[in-house]
Design a protein around this motif. Structure first.
Motif, PDB file in Angstrom:
ATOM      1  N   PRO A  84       0.870  -1.370   0.151  1.00  0.00           N
ATOM      2  CA  PRO A  84       0.206   0.234   0.096  1.00  0.00           C
ATOM      3  C   PRO A  84       0.628   0.875   0.100  1.00  0.00           C
ATOM      4  O   PRO A  84       1.813   0.753   0.203  1.00  0.00           O
ATOM      5  CB  PRO A  84      -0.797  -0.272   1.236  1.00  0.00           C
ATOM      6  N   SER A  85       0.705   2.448  -0.858  1.00  0.00           N
ATOM      7  CA  SER A  85       1.241   3.190  -0.963  1.00  0.00           C
ATOM      8  C   SER A  85       0.193   4.635  -0.976  1.00  0.00           C
ATOM      9  O   SER A  85      -0.567   4.417  -1.748  1.00  0.00           O
ATOM     10  CB  SER A  85       2.525   3.362  -2.811  1.00  0.00           C
ATOM     11  N   GLN A  86       1.415   5.695  -0.682  1.00  0.00           N
ATOM     12  CA  GLN A  86       0.609   6.916  -0.566  1.00  0.00           C
ATOM     13  C   GLN A  86       1.814   7.855  -1.524  1.00  0.00           C
ATOM     14  O   GLN A  86       2.968   7.622  -1.524  1.00  0.00           O
ATOM     15  CB  GLN A  86       0.302   7.747   0.462  1.00  0.00           C
ATOM     16  N   PRO A  87       0.839   8.774  -2.601  1.00  0.00           N
ATOM     17  CA  PRO A  87       1.650   9.997  -3.311  1.00  0.00           C
ATOM     18  C   PRO A  87       2.900  10.992  -2.278  1.00  0.00           C
ATOM     19  O   PRO A  87       2.505  10.852  -1.421  1.00  0.00           O
ATOM     20  CB  PRO A  87       0.888  10.903  -3.523  1.00  0.00           C
ATOM     21  N   TRP A  88       4.333  10.294  -2.851  1.00  0.00           N
ATOM     22  CA  TRP A  88       5.061  11.845  -1.495  1.00  0.00           C
ATOM     23  C   TRP A  88       4.963  13.023  -1.679  1.00  0.00           C
ATOM     24  O   TRP A  88       4.409  13.491  -2.626  1.00  0.00           O
ATOM     25  CB  TRP A  88       6.450  11.336  -2.322  1.00  0.00           C
ATOM     26  N   SER A  89       5.433  13.294  -0.671  1.00  0.00           N
ATOM     27  CA  SER A  89       4.897  15.338  -0.444  1.00  0.00           C
ATOM     28  C   SER A  89       5.533  15.343   0.619  1.00  0.00           C
ATOM     29  O   SER A  89       6.511  14.222   1.610  1.00  0.00           O
ATOM     30  CB  SER A  89       3.771  15.283  -0.308  1.00  0.00           C
ATOM     31  N   GLN A  90       6.549  16.120   0.875  1.00  0.00           N
ATOM     32  CA  GLN A  90       7.516  16.522   2.212  1.00  0.00           C
ATOM     33  C   GLN A  90       6.508  16.348   3.705  1.00  0.00           C
ATOM     34  O   GLN A  90       6.905  16.172   4.636  1.00  0.00           O
ATOM     35  CB  GLN A  90       7.751  17.770   1.816  1.00  0.00           C
ATOM     36  N   ALA A  91       5.515  17.315   3.063  1.00  0.00           N
ATOM     37  CA  ALA A  91       4.422  16.871   3.941  1.00  0.00           C
ATOM     38  C   ALA A  91       4.102  15.834   5.065  1.00  0.00           C
ATOM     39  O   ALA A  91       3.815  15.091   5.392  1.00  0.00           O
ATOM     40  CB  ALA A  91       3.036  17.752   4.267  1.00  0.00           C
ATOM     41  N   ALA A  92       3.795  14.580   3.760  1.00  0.00           N
ATOM     42  CA  ALA A  92       3.707  13.455   3.857  1.00  0.00           C
ATOM     43  C   ALA A  92       4.522  13.051   4.554  1.00  0.00           C
ATOM     44  O   ALA A  92       4.524  12.065   6.121  1.00  0.00           O
ATOM     45  CB  ALA A  92       3.046  12.523   2.970  1.00  0.00           C
ATOM     46  N   VAL A  93       5.917  13.417   4.201  1.00  0.00           N
ATOM     47  CA  VAL A  93       6.766  12.902   4.755  1.00  0.00           C
ATOM     48  C   VAL A  93       7.225  12.982   6.813  1.00  0.00           C
ATOM     49  O   VAL A  93       7.493  12.298   8.051  1.00  0.00           O
ATOM     50  CB  VAL A  93       8.314  12.566   4.676  1.00  0.00           C
ATOM     51  N   ASP A  94       7.355  14.334   6.587  1.00  0.00           N
ATOM     52  CA  ASP A  94       6.831  14.593   8.039  1.00  0.00           C
ATOM     53  C   ASP A  94       6.071  14.185   9.060  1.00  0.00           C
ATOM     54  O   ASP A  94       6.240  14.170  10.784  1.00  0.00           O
ATOM     55  CB  ASP A  94       6.396  16.401   8.197  1.00  0.00           C
ATOM     56  N   THR A  95       4.794  13.745   8.610  1.00  0.00           N
ATOM     57  CA  THR A  95       3.854  13.812   9.333  1.00  0.00           C
ATOM     58  C   THR A  95       4.001  12.461   9.616  1.00  0.00           C
ATOM     59  O   THR A  95       3.593  11.747  10.922  1.00  0.00           O
ATOM     60  CB  THR A  95       1.976  13.589   8.101  1.00  0.00           C
ATOM     61  N   ALA A  96       4.275  11.542   8.854  1.00  0.00           N
ATOM     62  CA  ALA A  96       5.143  10.331   9.174  1.00  0.00           C
ATOM     63  C   ALA A  96       5.236   9.826  10.506  1.00  0.00           C
ATOM     64  O   ALA A  96       5.623   9.794  11.149  1.00  0.00           O
ATOM     65  CB  ALA A  96       5.103   8.946   8.472  1.00  0.00           C
ATOM     66  N   LEU A  97       6.754  10.697  10.569  1.00  0.00           N
ATOM     67  CA  LEU A  97       7.800  11.220  11.309  1.00  0.00           C
ATOM     68  C   LEU A  97       7.747  11.283  12.501  1.00  0.00           C
ATOM     69  O   LEU A  97       8.016  11.220  13.319  1.00  0.00           O
ATOM     70  CB  LEU A  97       9.533  11.632  10.389  1.00  0.00           C
ATOM     71  N   ALA A  98       6.697  12.506  12.354  1.00  0.00           N
ATOM     72  CA  ALA A  98       5.882  13.187  13.616  1.00  0.00           C
ATOM     73  C   ALA A  98       5.268  11.830  14.993  1.00  0.00           C
ATOM     74  O   ALA A  98       5.024  11.577  15.773  1.00  0.00           O
ATOM     75  CB  ALA A  98       5.150  14.335  13.732  1.00  0.00           C
ATOM     76  N   GLU A  99       5.053  10.794  13.927  1.00  0.00           N
ATOM     77  CA  GLU A  99       4.107   9.421  14.360  1.00  0.00           C
ATOM     78  C   GLU A  99       4.777   8.866  15.046  1.00  0.00           C
ATOM     79  O   GLU A  99       4.261   7.657  15.277  1.00  0.00           O
ATOM     80  CB  GLU A  99       2.659   9.050  13.480  1.00  0.00           C
ATOM     81  N   GLY A 100       6.309   8.791  14.176  1.00  0.00           N
ATOM     82  CA  GLY A 100       7.042   7.492  15.637  1.00  0.00           C
ATOM     83  C   GLY A 100       7.039   6.380  14.089  1.00  0.00           C
ATOM     84  O   GLY A 100       7.865   5.901  14.997  1.00  0.00           O
ATOM     85  N   ARG A 101       7.006   7.154  13.761  1.00  0.00           N
ATOM     86  CA  ARG A 101       6.773   5.661  11.489  1.00  0.00           C
ATOM     87  C   ARG A 101       8.286   6.341  11.062  1.00  0.00           C
ATOM     88  O   ARG A 101       8.117   7.286  10.297  1.00  0.00           O
ATOM     89  CB  ARG A 101       5.254   6.128  11.280  1.00  0.00           C
TER      90      ARG A 101
END
Length: 713
Positions: free
Chosen positions: A598-615
């Motif tokens: 399962p994938s999502q389109p890349w964006s810097q916001a998506a990276v930041d959101t996932a890292l903020a969730e500890g993933r």
């Protein structure tokens, strides 16, 4: 006492109306107002305030030789309208022979906001804007997209200046360039653009150091010196014409900002003869560049040598990459035809090398030129263009039909990559080299990433040298074999087997044509792909008719009827190709259904959101025309082991699809020192920089990397 309470209440309301600044590693931005409140029917002034970190800069409306202007996308209440940005005068920023126009430090971009007359007092107008900043340093550019907000109070009458930002915004508005009754003319002769301006504040006074900032790129050479003189009525600036002006002349008025020691003025120069009274009194002093301009990175001899060696190694390894497999068929056909004629083999080897090097120079020149013009492109950019992809698909079909014996070019000459002729020059080998580069360009091999990344920030003579070394590496194996009589002697002697081999080698070219057609379909849609199929059918018919005409001529007959119908069919194929290239582009294709991740389109916001969730975050920068990317996805990124590792580590999988041009992905590739795909990044929570995975993946390598990047609860 009551007055103090009222003043304190106003301050608290103003503070509450502003959202907190939004920050990245490079820039802080917020939306602020010039006044504390505005009346119905008035025009408020808000500003996008930027606080740019040292070493970074953003851009003016014309960014100069590279970069991109700040873009604002507004979301406003009904009846509220936003005007155009009031651009402050930019600084000139020199970087590796280029000159950009931009800003550093604290910057305000004022924007007028029209408040409707029926707006009710004592209400709040929520203003929202998506601001896209291209933030650049001497080494990289990063697009930062920030969502800014401001609640604008409406009162019965306008309040005073905002105590924190009002005076600064007002000062920017007062100093911003504006029309001042200046008449201007632009005259183009022999690549020199002469700008004369008279009247208004220019009349009767020494303008001092002066400079012209054009509104659009390509009008002048931004890096060239601007000289001139002044007279009793105005001034004359002598400018070097830019690429667009030099090629196409003056297509219309030349607009921009004229900066003098006395002020900055918006002018529009109509094409025409120079104005009288603009010369004669003295020479103009050159305008000094911004003191805080971006420093040009130094390129040492050691860096150039390292990049050149890596390019040579990358070119050698490129021969083993999947993109180049179809070209191996061309090389094999050429070698077998001339193996036992050393003179012909040497000629073909040198011609193949020349084709490779010339094409690398052309592609590198286009790439560097487009980037200098501000285009966000990278290596393999030609296959991001659907018309180029469609044209290459039909070209590969023609090569395959030629190898299949449907038609011949020059008698026995396989001029587009087949067997070299027994007589008649090395045209076929040269064109084989051209095709090898065009088809192989989307691939990147180990060592190429550093070499190309370094080349794109070098001065252009050094950059071209690195690209030439890459081409030398690609051509070197074929050239060495063609120059080695001992190796050529080991090949079988010519015979009937060569015709069978030639027919067999046609099938990789058919496969390449199908692959390019699939890429074209992904870029455009079913309608355009159908038109391309029609073009392919007509091209095959036309070439079959050409082959029939050749056969009739060998039998002593004219073959004119076959030739005429062949020309008609080929012309119809060209028409179908044009229609396919102009067909409406369908919506971007979704992720491949065969992908098990399962994938999502890349964006810097998506990276930041996932890292903020500890993933952890695994990012795959890919393209449909990148064969290496597709092989990695179908072998290493969709295996059961990788799926289990992704689930076990709670990782997020993001895909950056570069099949079509995407400036944000291009900027991210540049940020990571890359100029093409594939690129695989693994972000770990708590780690400031991602791990860059190899370009050739294995299941074990991906699983091991994921196991080392477990999520934080």
């Amino acid at each position: 006492m009551r007055a103090w309470l009222i003043f304190l209440a106003v301050i608290l309301v103003a503070a509450a109306a502003r959202a907190e600044p939004v920050r990245t590693e490079r820039i802080e931005a917020e939306l602020v107002a010039m006044t504390r409140a505005n009346a119905p029917g008035s025009t408020a002034v808000v500003a996008v305030r930027q606080q740019i970190k040292p070493g970074w800069h953003t851009y003016w409306r014309n960014p100069g030789d590279s970069g991109g202007p700040t873009e604002l996308t507004w979301t406003l209440p009904t009846g509220v309208k936003a005007g155009q940005i009031v651009w402050p005068l930019p600084e000139r920023q020199r970087l590796s022979g280029l000159v950009n126009y931009g800003y550093e430090g604290e910057v305000y971009l004022p924007v007028p906001i029209e408040i409707p007359a029926d707006a009710k007092p004592r209400t709040i107008l929520p203003l929202r804007v998506k601001a896209l900043f291209l933030v650049c340093s001497a080494e990289m550019c990063v697009p930062d997209e920030l969502d800014l907000a401001l609640d604008l109070p409406v009162r019965a009458s306008e309040a005073g200046l905002d105590p924190q930002y009002g005076a600064a915004i007002q000062r920017v508005l007062e100093q911003a360039p504006r029309p001042a009754g200046i008449t201007a003319r632009a005259t183009l002769r022999d690549g020199v653009l002469t700008l004369t301006a008279t009247g208004g504040p220019l009349a009767g006074r020494d303008p001092g150091a002066s400079y012209f900032f054009p509104d659009q790129g390509g009008v002048i050479d931004h890096a060239a010196t601007q000289s001139g003189s002044w007279g009793p009525q105005g001034l004359t600036l002598v400018l070097t014409a830019g690429g667009r002006t030099a090629a196409g002349g003056l297509a219309g008025p030349v607009s921009g900002v004229l900066k003098t020691a006395n002020g900055a003025y918006e002018i529009t120069a109509q094409p025409g003869e120079p104005l009288a009274g603009a010369t004669g009194s003295g020479d103009l002093a050159p305008l000094a560049e911004g003191a805080s301009q971006a420093a040009a990175p130094s390129t040492s001899a050691a860096t150039l040598l390292q990049a050149s060696l890596f390019a040579l190694l990358g070119g050698l390894i490129l021969n083993l990459m999947p993109c180049v497999f179809p070209i191996l068929a061309m090389k094999a056909a050429s070698l077998t035809a001339s193996a036992h004629e050393p003179a012909h083999a040497r000629r073909d080897g040198v011609a193949f090398l020349a084709g490779v090097l010339v094409t690398f120079l052309v592609l590198a020149g286009l790439l560097l030129g487009l980037r200098a013009a501000g285009e966000a492109v990278g290596w393999g950019f030609q296959l991001q263009s659907p018309p180029v992809t469609a044209g290459l698909a039909l070209l590969m079909l023609a090569v395959a039909l030629n190898l299949s014996g449907v038609f011949e070019i020059g008698g026995r000459l396989q001029a587009l990559g087949g067997a070299a002729p027994a007589r008649g020059g090395g045209t076929g080998a040269f064109l084989t080299g051209v095709l090898a580069v065009v088809v192989a360009a989307p691939c990147t091999a180990p060592f190429m990433a550093f070499a190309l990344g370094a080349a794109l920030v070098m001065p252009w003579p050094m950059a071209l040298l690195v690209f030439l070394m890459l081409g030398l590496g690609l051509a070197l194996p074929f050239v060495l074999i063609s120059l080695s009589p001992g190796l050529l002697a080991r090949l079988p002697k010519p015979g009937p087997w060569m015709a069978r081999l030639k027919g067999l080698l046609a099938f990789p070219m058919y496969g390449t044509a199908l692959w390019l057609a699939w890429v074209f379909g992904r870029q455009t849609g079913a309608e355009a792909l159908g038109l391309l199929f029609v073009g392919g059918l007509l091209l095959a018919l036309g070439l079959w008719l050409f082959g029939g005409a050749q056969t009739e001529r060998l039998q002593g007959r004219g073959g004119r009827l076959h030739l005429i119908f062949g020309i008609v069919a080929t012309g119809l194929a060209a028409g179908a190709l044009i229609l396919a290239a102009r067909a409406p582009v369908a919506a971007a294709p979704s992720a491949s259904p065969e992908s098990a991740l399962p994938s999502q389109p890349w964006s810097q916001a998506a990276v930041d959101t996932a890292l903020a969730e500890g993933r952890p975050v695994l990012v795959n920068f890919t393209a449909d025309w990148c064969v290496t990317c597709k092989i990695n996805e179908r072998t290493s990124l969709t295996s059961a082991g990788v799926r289990e590792a992704m689930a076990r580590t709670n990782a997020v999988y993001l895909v950056g699809d570069w099949t079509r041009r995407d400036d944000a992905i291009t900027a991210e590739l540049q940020r990571r020192g890359r100029s093409g795909v594939p690129l695989y990044l693994l972000f770990t929570p708590g780690s400031p920089e991602p791990r860059i995975l190899p370009q050739l993946l294995t299941e074990g390598l991906v699983v091991e990397a994921l196991n080392g990047a477990r999520s934080n609860p």
